[in-house]
Structure formats: structure tokens, C-alpha cells
Design a protein around this motif. Structure first.
Motif, PDB file in Angstrom:
ATOM      1  N   ARG A  95       0.805  -1.218   0.000  1.00  0.00           N
ATOM      2  CA  ARG A  95       0.000   0.000   0.000  1.00  0.00           C
ATOM      3  C   ARG A  95       0.835   1.263   0.000  1.00  0.00           C
ATOM      4  O   ARG A  95       0.303   2.364   0.142  1.00  0.00           O
ATOM      5  CB  ARG A  95      -0.940  -0.014   1.219  1.00  0.00           C
ATOM      6  N   GLN A  96       2.156   1.103  -0.163  1.00  0.00           N
ATOM      7  CA  GLN A  96       3.033   2.265  -0.125  1.00  0.00           C
ATOM      8  C   GLN A  96       3.909   2.304  -1.373  1.00  0.00           C
ATOM      9  O   GLN A  96       4.252   1.277  -1.955  1.00  0.00           O
ATOM     10  CB  GLN A  96       3.916   2.210   1.123  1.00  0.00           C
TER      11      GLN A  96
ATOM     12  N   TYR B  31      -4.381   7.210   4.194  1.00  0.00           N
ATOM     13  CA  TYR B  31      -2.994   6.773   4.160  1.00  0.00           C
ATOM     14  C   TYR B  31      -2.056   7.964   4.322  1.00  0.00           C
ATOM     15  O   TYR B  31      -2.246   9.004   3.677  1.00  0.00           O
ATOM     16  CB  TYR B  31      -2.672   6.096   2.821  1.00  0.00           C
ATOM     17  N   MET B  32      -1.032   7.779   5.158  1.00  0.00           N
ATOM     18  CA  MET B  32       0.028   8.771   5.292  1.00  0.00           C
ATOM     19  C   MET B  32       1.362   8.057   5.439  1.00  0.00           C
ATOM     20  O   MET B  32       1.416   6.926   5.953  1.00  0.00           O
ATOM     21  CB  MET B  32      -0.219   9.691   6.498  1.00  0.00           C
ATOM     22  N   SER B  33       2.428   8.719   4.969  1.00  0.00           N
ATOM     23  CA  SER B  33       3.755   8.095   4.963  1.00  0.00           C
ATOM     24  C   SER B  33       4.824   9.134   5.222  1.00  0.00           C
ATOM     25  O   SER B  33       4.624  10.319   4.939  1.00  0.00           O
ATOM     26  CB  SER B  33       4.045   7.458   3.594  1.00  0.00           C
ATOM     27  N   TYR B  48       4.770   4.254   7.856  1.00  0.00           N
ATOM     28  CA  TYR B  48       3.529   4.612   7.203  1.00  0.00           C
ATOM     29  C   TYR B  48       2.342   4.265   8.085  1.00  0.00           C
ATOM     30  O   TYR B  48       2.471   3.529   9.082  1.00  0.00           O
ATOM     31  CB  TYR B  48       3.398   3.946   5.826  1.00  0.00           C
ATOM     32  N   SER B  49       1.188   4.798   7.686  1.00  0.00           N
ATOM     33  CA  SER B  49      -0.050   4.563   8.431  1.00  0.00           C
ATOM     34  C   SER B  49      -1.202   4.418   7.445  1.00  0.00           C
ATOM     35  O   SER B  49      -1.285   5.165   6.470  1.00  0.00           O
ATOM     36  CB  SER B  49      -0.325   5.740   9.376  1.00  0.00           C
TER      37      SER B  49
END
Lengths: 109, 115
Positions: A95-96, B31-33, B48-49
Motif C-alpha cells: 500500500r506504499q 494513508y500517510m507516509s 507509514y499509516s
């Protein structure tokens, strides 16, 4: 993990020239994006293009997911196009984003 | 609509000091990174989250801590700064299911020097 390779690493053009930047990736992806990092360091999202072709003004991008590559086309380049162009992908169920090492583009007046 | 906001823009620390890099987004993204960018390299994922209360490690998590108590904020903590953590740090966010599904937005970065 997935490998993302960009070519060429450096490119110098005269203003008005066209160019093609390439991104190869080693595994299937569900997300692919192109970014431009300008000389001030800001990352600008150019395209979200997991497959197919998109165009935005002088820029266009094509992703052939089955062959694991993407191309970014810049036509009639301008000095403001200078900077680093990054390809970034999200493989499979991840997911990244994973980034390539970028293409440094310099457009000379 | 400010997008992704990072503070501070620049910071100099001494080895061993701790600090928190702030990141806030106003797009209601799940989503955050956090990424770091070193000279001549692409961005590498730190943490990340995928939602409030959920965080996970990325490629280079050692020496960093994160928490996500709200959807909007995702601070990055340096526990004991080391010269190897001199870098430019970027925060990013994405909505995995909305109208801009899968499109990532980045802050302007924090330039951190550890002496």
C-alpha cells in the motif's frame, strides 16, 4: 522487494527538444505514478497511470503493465521542465510507494 | 485547502538531540507516509499509516518513531539524532478509495542537518 529502474539517469536537452524517460519495474504493480521534483525540492504529481496512456499538455505517459514498464514523454521542452523525474510504484498487495532513483533533466535555453 | 503541510522547513540539531517533525493534511486521507531523500537518491519509506491508530515500519525505520492519533496528523520523532539522519524528509498522503484513488500528495519537505 520490487526493483524500479529509471533511464537515463541524466539528460541534457536544448529548449524545444523532445525526450522520453523510461521506468522498468521487476514485478506486477497496481499503482504507478510519475513525479517531478523541481529545483526547489517540491514533488509534483504528474500522472497516476497504472496502465494505459494519459496526456496533460506537453507531457504524456504510457504504462504497459504486462511488460512492466512506463514511459514519460516531454515534448517541446522548456527550461521550467528541469529537475528530477521520479517513477514510483505500488506492487501487488502493498500500500506504499517504492521510488526509482530518478532521471535528472536539464533543459538549456 | 492546504494539502500536506510540513513543519519546520529547516532544522539543525546536535547529535543526541530529539525532535518531532510535524505533518498535517486537510484532505481526510486515510494513508500517510514518511520518506527520506538523500543526495542523488530516490525516496525511501521510513514509516507509514493506513488509518488513525495504525502504523507500520517501512524500509528504513531505525531511529524514528511515529504515531497516528488523528486522521489529519502524522508526526515523525527522531529519538536521538545521529549525523546519518541528515536528510530531506517528506510526508505524503493518499485516499485509497475516493475520487483521487491511489494518487499521492507530498508536502514540501523538511531539510534536517545533524551536527
Amino acid at each position: 522487494g520490487i526493483q524500479v529502474e529509471q533511464s537515463p539517469p541524466d539528460l541534457i536537452l536544448q529548449e524545444g527538444a523532445n525526450s522520453t524517460l523510461r521506468c522498468n519495474f521487476s514485478d506486477s504493480v497496481n499503482n504507478l505514478q510519475w513525479f517531478h521534483q523541481n529545483p526547489w525540492g517540491q514533488l509534483i504529481n504528474l500522472f497516476y497511470i497504472p496502465s494505459g496512456t494519459k496526456q496533460n499538455g506537453r507531457l504524456s505517459a504510457t504504462t504497459v503493465a504486462t511488460e512492466r514498464y512506463s514511459l514519460l514523454y516531454i515534448s517541446s521542452s522548456q527550461t521550467t521542465d528541469s529537475g528530477v523525474y521520479f517513477c514510483a510504484v505500488i506492487p501487488g498487495s502493498a500500500r506504499q510507494l517504492t521510488f526509482g532513483s530518478g532521471t535528472q533533466l536539464t533543459v538549456l535555453p | 485547502n492546504a494539502g500536506v503541510t510540513q513543519t519546520p522547513k529547516f532544522q539543525v540539531l546536535k547529535t543526541g538531540q530529539s525532535m518531532t517533525l510535524q505533518c498535517a493534511q486537510d484532505m481526510n486521507h486515510e494513508y500517510m507516509s514518511w520518506y527520506r531523500q538523500d543526495p542523488g537518491m530516490g525516496l525511501r519509506l521510513i514509516h507509514y499509516s493506513v488509518g488513525a491508530g495504525i502504523t507500520d515500519q517501512g524500509e528504513v525505520p531505525n531511529g524514528y518513531n511515529v504515531s497516528r492519533s488523528t486522521t489529519e496528523d502524522f508526526p515523525l520523532r527522531l529519538l536521538s539524532a545521529a549525523p546519518s539522519q541528515t536528510s530531506v524528509y517528506f510526508c505524503a498522503s493518499s485516499d485509497p478509495s475516493g475520487t483521487e484513488k491511489g494518487r499521492w500528495h507530498f508536502g514540501d519537505g523538511t531539510r534536517l542537518s545533524i551536527l
